[in-house]
Enzyme design. Structure first.
Site, PDB file in Angstrom:
ATOM      1  CD  GLU A  33      -3.227  -0.948   1.886  1.00  0.00           C
ATOM      2  OE1 GLU A  33      -3.420  -0.006   2.711  1.00  0.00           O
ATOM      3  OE2 GLU A  33      -4.147  -1.777   1.679  1.00  0.00           O
ATOM      4  CD  GLU A  64      -3.256  -6.177   5.025  1.00  0.00           C
ATOM      5  OE1 GLU A  64      -2.131  -6.251   5.134  1.00  0.00           O
ATOM      6  OE2 GLU A  64      -3.874  -5.138   5.094  1.00  0.00           O
TER       7      GLU A  64
END
Length: 312
Positions: free
Chosen positions: A151, A248
């Site tokens: 991210e 995730e």
């Protein structure tokens, strides 16, 4: 995971479960992933350990201190006993490569390596690539994949073009040192979709973080269908029929409701069973234990994703 704040990830287990989970859900797939607390490097705004603290190889569930090699070995042995086949590291700090690889080797566990990009930027991450090369010294037989950034674009640590250039550089450097496996990154789907033009050409596989809980119209029972549909969408982002990974995901065991997404022990069992049944062979379930060092976040859920107890 995200929801206002993003408390960055721990480590991931990719694997095949020999026995069923303790809640006796029947899973359609044997191969699946689960997150554990081995190796994170994170700059988490308002986290309990400070805004620029680097959290690293397996810190205790309630502290920011690095775990000892012996403590890591106990965790890894437990992970192996649950039937997992691989461990993902998010960075190389806190002697993680040495401690985790040494603990994993006797159990035949593979590693998914991470090169973490923080708010210090891409240049600061280059040393992690050097760490990988130095540690493995040409023998990458236990390395399953390398994930560059987690991210990083979402957190404004770099642009899509900058990340793509760094991934290309990492691939070239690793290949020159003998590594021939896949290299990728992971972002929320919306971020990845907005940067496909920059990223697709440099990704060997396509990864995203897919959290059903942060969609207020999704119940725990619908989490599996949501993840599966999201991965179908993800598969269309890049040409070339590249493999897709949900790097995730999970469901919190405590905290405040996000609309129809309700946290809780029973809801967590239902959601994780649904995710594993629908897309378990390609999903990373967060996390192995509750992580009390994290800030609770807007919904009070960030400490409560531990689910290792659900598996045999």
């Amino acid at each position: 995971m995200k929801g206002g704040l993003y408390a960055l990830a721990t480590a991931v287990l990719l694997g095949t479960v020999a026995a069923g989970p303790t809640n006796e859900y029947s899973y359609a797939r044997k191969a699946f992933q689960a997150l554990m607390r081995v190796d994170e490097a994170a700059a988490v705004e308002n986290a309990t350990c400070g805004p620029t603290t680097t959290y690293s190889t397996s810190y205790g569930a309630a502290t920011c201190a690095c775990m000892t090699a012996s403590a890591i070995a106990l965790d890894v042995a437990s992970i192996a006993a649950k039937g997992f086949s691989s461990i993902r590291l998010y960075s190389t700090d806190c002697d993680g490569l040495s401690a985790v690889s040494s603990a994993a080797l006797p159990h035949g566990l593979k590693l998914v390596l991470g090169v973490y990009i923080s708010d210090a930027g891409i240049a600061d991450a280059q040393d992690q690539v050097n760490d990988v090369i130095s540690h493995f010294d040409g023998d990458y037989s236990m390395v399953e994949m390398v994930v560059v950034g987690n991210e990083a674009i979402f957190n404004n640590y770099c642009s899509g073009a900058e990340l793509a250039a760094f991934i290309s550089s990492v691939k070239a450097t690793l290949q020159a040192a003998g590594y021939t496996g896949p290299v990728t990154t992971t972002e929320p789907m919306s971020t990845l979709r907005a940067n496909t033009a920059e990223l697709c050409d440099v990704l060997d596989v396509v990864g995203a973080n897919i959290h059903a809980f942060f969609h207020s119209d999704i119940t725990a029972a619908q989490a599996g269908a949501f993840v599966s549909a999201s991965m179908d969408e993800l598969a269309a982002y890049c040409p070339g029929d590249k493999a897709v990974w949900n790097l995730e995901t999970g469901w919190p065991g405590a905290g405040a409701a996000n609309g129809q997404a309700v946290p809780g022990q029973q809801e967590q069992q239902v959601a994780i069973a649904a995710i594993v049944a629908a897309a378990g062979g390609r999903s990373a379930i967060s996390s192995f234990v509750n992580e009390l060092w994290k800030a609770e976040g807007d919904l009070g859920v960030e400490q409560s994703w531990g689910c290792g107890h659900l598996f045999g």
